[in-house]
Design a protein around this motif. Structure first.
Motif, mmCIF file in Angstrom:
data_model
loop_
_atom_site.group_PDB
_atom_site.id
_atom_site.type_symbol
_atom_site.label_atom_id
_atom_site.label_comp_id
_atom_site.label_asym_id
_atom_site.label_seq_id
_atom_site.Cartn_x
_atom_site.Cartn_y
_atom_site.Cartn_z
ATOM 1 N N LEU A 79 0.865 -1.169 0.000
ATOM 2 C CA LEU A 79 0.000 0.000 0.000
ATOM 3 C C LEU A 79 0.904 1.222 0.000
ATOM 4 C CD1 LEU A 79 -2.857 1.291 0.380
ATOM 5 C CD2 LEU A 79 -2.405 1.181 2.834
ATOM 6 N N TRP A 80 0.720 2.139 -0.962
ATOM 7 C CA TRP A 80 1.555 3.328 -1.006
ATOM 8 C C TRP A 80 0.748 4.498 -1.545
ATOM 9 C CZ3 TRP A 80 1.625 -0.193 -4.899
ATOM 10 C CH2 TRP A 80 1.510 0.292 -6.195
ATOM 11 N N GLU A 81 1.283 5.687 -1.290
ATOM 12 C CA GLU A 81 0.685 6.912 -1.812
ATOM 13 C C GLU A 81 1.692 7.512 -2.786
ATOM 14 O OE1 GLU A 81 -0.729 11.252 -0.201
ATOM 15 O OE2 GLU A 81 -0.746 9.565 1.172
ATOM 16 N N THR A 82 1.268 7.711 -4.013
ATOM 17 C CA THR A 82 2.195 8.228 -5.015
ATOM 18 C C THR A 82 2.431 9.714 -4.804
ATOM 19 O OG1 THR A 82 0.399 8.681 -6.546
ATOM 20 C CG2 THR A 82 1.471 6.531 -6.717
ATOM 21 N N SER A 83 3.570 10.196 -5.242
ATOM 22 C CA SER A 83 3.866 11.618 -5.120
ATOM 23 C C SER A 83 3.438 12.316 -6.410
ATOM 24 C CB SER A 83 5.348 11.848 -4.872
ATOM 25 O OG SER A 83 6.066 11.916 -6.059
ATOM 26 N N LEU A 84 3.224 13.591 -6.304
ATOM 27 C CA LEU A 84 2.777 14.374 -7.456
ATOM 28 C C LEU A 84 3.902 15.275 -7.970
ATOM 29 C CD1 LEU A 84 -0.753 15.342 -6.100
ATOM 30 C CD2 LEU A 84 -0.172 13.527 -7.706
ATOM 31 N N LEU A 85 5.119 14.759 -7.975
ATOM 32 C CA LEU A 85 6.258 15.545 -8.449
ATOM 33 C C LEU A 85 6.253 15.597 -9.978
ATOM 34 C CD1 LEU A 85 9.177 14.279 -6.223
ATOM 35 C CD2 LEU A 85 7.875 16.373 -5.992
ATOM 36 N N ASP A 86 6.626 16.736 -10.477
ATOM 37 C CA ASP A 86 6.776 16.899 -11.915
ATOM 38 C C ASP A 86 7.965 16.073 -12.373
ATOM 39 O OD1 ASP A 86 8.253 18.551 -14.240
ATOM 40 O OD2 ASP A 86 6.077 18.829 -14.376
ATOM 41 N N ALA A 87 7.801 15.318 -13.430
ATOM 42 C CA ALA A 87 8.857 14.429 -13.919
ATOM 43 C C ALA A 87 10.114 15.187 -14.340
ATOM 44 C CB ALA A 87 8.333 13.604 -15.089
ATOM 45 N N ASP A 88 9.950 16.418 -14.826
ATOM 46 C CA ASP A 88 11.105 17.184 -15.284
ATOM 47 C C ASP A 88 11.681 18.090 -14.195
ATOM 48 O OD1 ASP A 88 11.017 16.152 -17.911
ATOM 49 O OD2 ASP A 88 9.366 17.513 -18.389
ATOM 50 N N GLU A 89 10.817 18.703 -13.403
ATOM 51 C CA GLU A 89 11.271 19.666 -12.411
ATOM 52 C C GLU A 89 11.641 19.017 -11.077
ATOM 53 O OE1 GLU A 89 8.897 23.159 -11.941
ATOM 54 O OE2 GLU A 89 8.369 23.187 -14.056
ATOM 55 N N GLY A 90 11.016 17.910 -10.724
ATOM 56 C CA GLY A 90 11.299 17.262 -9.437
ATOM 57 C C GLY A 90 10.760 18.085 -8.288
ATOM 58 N N ILE A 91 11.538 18.114 -7.223
ATOM 59 C CA ILE A 91 11.094 18.811 -5.999
ATOM 60 C C ILE A 91 11.181 20.299 -6.172
ATOM 61 C CG2 ILE A 91 11.600 19.175 -3.548
ATOM 62 C CD1 ILE A 91 12.416 16.264 -3.400
#
Length: 91
Positions: A79-91
């Protein structure tokens, strides 16, 4: 001219003062983190409770939602919660 021991003492005192300042900043950060967690944990607990109430008896193959959330002992699942980070910009 100041002696070597006096210069060392002054340098040491500046280092201690800087460490105290950093410690205060870290304490503020930890305090902020604790505040964030205090706000978020009850929300996540409510979300999991709702998930269990709605879907607790649903089968996930040979595994139920209750088993997955309840620790998944002897059950192959994740069970996990995915992050909504932009693939190009990251954090």
């Amino acid at each position: 001219s100041a002696s070597a021991s006096t210069m060392f003492a002054r340098s040491f005192a500046r280092g201690v003062a800087a460490a105290k300042q950093q410690g205060v900043a870290q304490a503020r950060t930890m305090s902020s983190l604790k505040e964030i967690l205090r706000a978020q944990v009850p929300i996540k607990q409510a979300e999991l409770k709702e998930l269990k109430e709605k879907y607790g008896g649903e089968s996930l193959g040979n595994v139920t939602v209750d088993q997955c959330i309840g620790g998944a002992r002897s059950v192959k699942c994740m069970l996990w919660e995915t992050s909504l980070l932009d693939a190009d910009e990251g954090i």
